[in-house]
Motif scaffolding. Structure first.
Motif, short mmCIF file in Angstrom:
data_model
loop_
_atom_site.label_atom_id
_atom_site.label_comp_id
_atom_site.label_asym_id
_atom_site.label_seq_id
_atom_site.Cartn_x
_atom_site.Cartn_y
_atom_site.Cartn_z
N LYS A 146 28.74 45.01 -74.34
CA LYS A 146 27.32 44.94 -74.68
C LYS A 146 26.61 46.15 -74.06
N GLY A 148 23.03 48.38 -73.50
CA GLY A 148 21.59 48.21 -73.39
C GLY A 148 20.83 49.52 -73.47
N SER A 151 13.49 50.10 -75.75
CA SER A 151 12.86 50.19 -77.07
C SER A 151 12.11 51.49 -77.29
N GLN A 156 17.61 54.98 -77.60
CA GLN A 156 17.82 53.99 -78.67
C GLN A 156 18.19 54.69 -79.98
N SER A 167 27.65 46.30 -80.02
CA SER A 167 26.61 45.29 -79.82
C SER A 167 25.58 45.83 -78.84
N THR A 168 24.32 45.93 -79.29
CA THR A 168 23.29 46.58 -78.49
C THR A 168 22.09 45.66 -78.27
N THR A 169 21.66 45.58 -77.03
CA THR A 169 20.45 44.83 -76.67
C THR A 169 19.34 45.83 -76.36
N VAL A 170 18.18 45.62 -76.99
CA VAL A 170 17.03 46.51 -76.79
C VAL A 170 16.04 45.82 -75.85
N PHE A 171 15.74 46.48 -74.73
CA PHE A 171 14.83 45.93 -73.73
C PHE A 171 13.45 46.57 -73.89
N GLY A 180 18.75 43.92 -66.73
CA GLY A 180 19.76 43.43 -67.65
C GLY A 180 21.16 43.87 -67.28
N THR A 185 23.57 40.84 -68.20
CA THR A 185 23.19 40.58 -69.58
C THR A 185 23.88 41.59 -70.51
N VAL A 186 24.01 42.82 -70.02
CA VAL A 186 24.75 43.87 -70.73
C VAL A 186 25.79 44.47 -69.78
#
Length: 267
Positions: A146, A148, A151, A156, A167-171, A180, A185-186
């Motif tokens: 994951k 991170g 935004s 990004q 798989s990418t999480t945008v904070f 995170g 989380t990542v």
């Protein structure tokens, strides 16, 4: 640190004086500025470049540079705290006159605004938790992990292009991104190297983590460093900022600010 959806004004005293004064209350972004006042937008959530201290006052490298530039250019300035995603749209709509907020001069941004020459440069870098099993930083290396990013950043955009299969999480903001990573989380994050340096080197939470891989430089996505953005038609203001930047780098003003935040030159 949360990014406020409202815009708060912190008034910078006229630069015939050297005092910095904070207004007693918040004002709306659309509030009419005093004649001749230059309004400068910063995010206020990107330490050590710009952030709010325990007294709710703006601090950081960007803020100190902006003050020095206004003094050198003999401009009366005030700060506007603006959430990152609205930075360029609100500049173009006239809610403020300039952005001094570690904005990289990417090709996409150059198509919308005018930039001064760079006032600092920093590569991007991956960061992982110490002892992480992450072996490399290619898209293939990260395919089961994951990632991170923050935004509306160059990081990004870069990951969308080159790490679309990951798989990418945008904070919403950099502090959330760091949290995170720390709380798992990542598994890995991509961030501006100078921005994350303060967290890694100077905070207890940041001691969990370390750089992974080499510096990443890509002019298309990260530009040629951070510049001050103004509206494309504001030629006079652009010229004043460039002249002021020359002045503070010719004397010891810029280097003094640099040394306050970093043990190495970031020019």
């Amino acid at each position: 640190m949360l990014r406020s959806k409202s815009v708060t004004l912190l008034r910078l005293a006229a630069f015939g004086c050297l005092a910095y004064l904070a207004c007693g209350g918040a004002q709306a972004a659309s509030a009419a500025p005093k004649a001749g006042t230059v309004r400068i937008a910063v995010e206020g959530a990107f330490p050590p470049f710009n952030y709010l201290d325990s007294a709710n006052q703006l601090q950081g490298f960007d803020v100190d540079v902006a003050k020095a530039l206004c003094q050198a250019a003999e401009l009366t300035c005030e700060f506007v705290i603006q959430e990152w995603t609205g930075m360029i749209p609100n500049l173009l709509s006239g809610q403020y006159d300039a952005i001094v907020s570690s904005m990289s001069m990417s090709a996409e941004r150059r198509a919308k605004v005018a930039f001064t020459r760079k006032y600092y440069d920093s590569p991007s870098v991956f960061i992982v938790r110490k002892g992480s099993a992450v072996t490399g930083t290619s898209a293939d290396d990260l395919k089961d992990l994951k990632l991170g990013v923050t935004s509306a950043t160059s990081q990004q955009a870069y990951t969308k292009q080159f790490y679309g299969s990951v798989s990418t999480t945008v904070f919403p903001a950099s502090p959330d991104l760091y949290k995170g990573l720390a709380d798992e989380t990542v598994d890995i994050i991509l961030e501006d190297k100078l921005a994350v340096y303060d967290w890694l080197a100077n905070t207890k939470a940041g001691s969990c983590c370390e750089f992974k891989g080499g510096d990443i430089k890509n002019a298309e996505y990260f530009g040629d460093g951070a510049g001050i953005a103004v509206r494309p038609t504001d030629d006079a203001l652009l010229a004043k900022f460039n002249a002021a930047l020359d002045a503070i780098q010719a004397n010891d003003t810029y280097d003094t600010i640099n040394a306050k935040y970093f043990p190495f030159s970031i020019r």
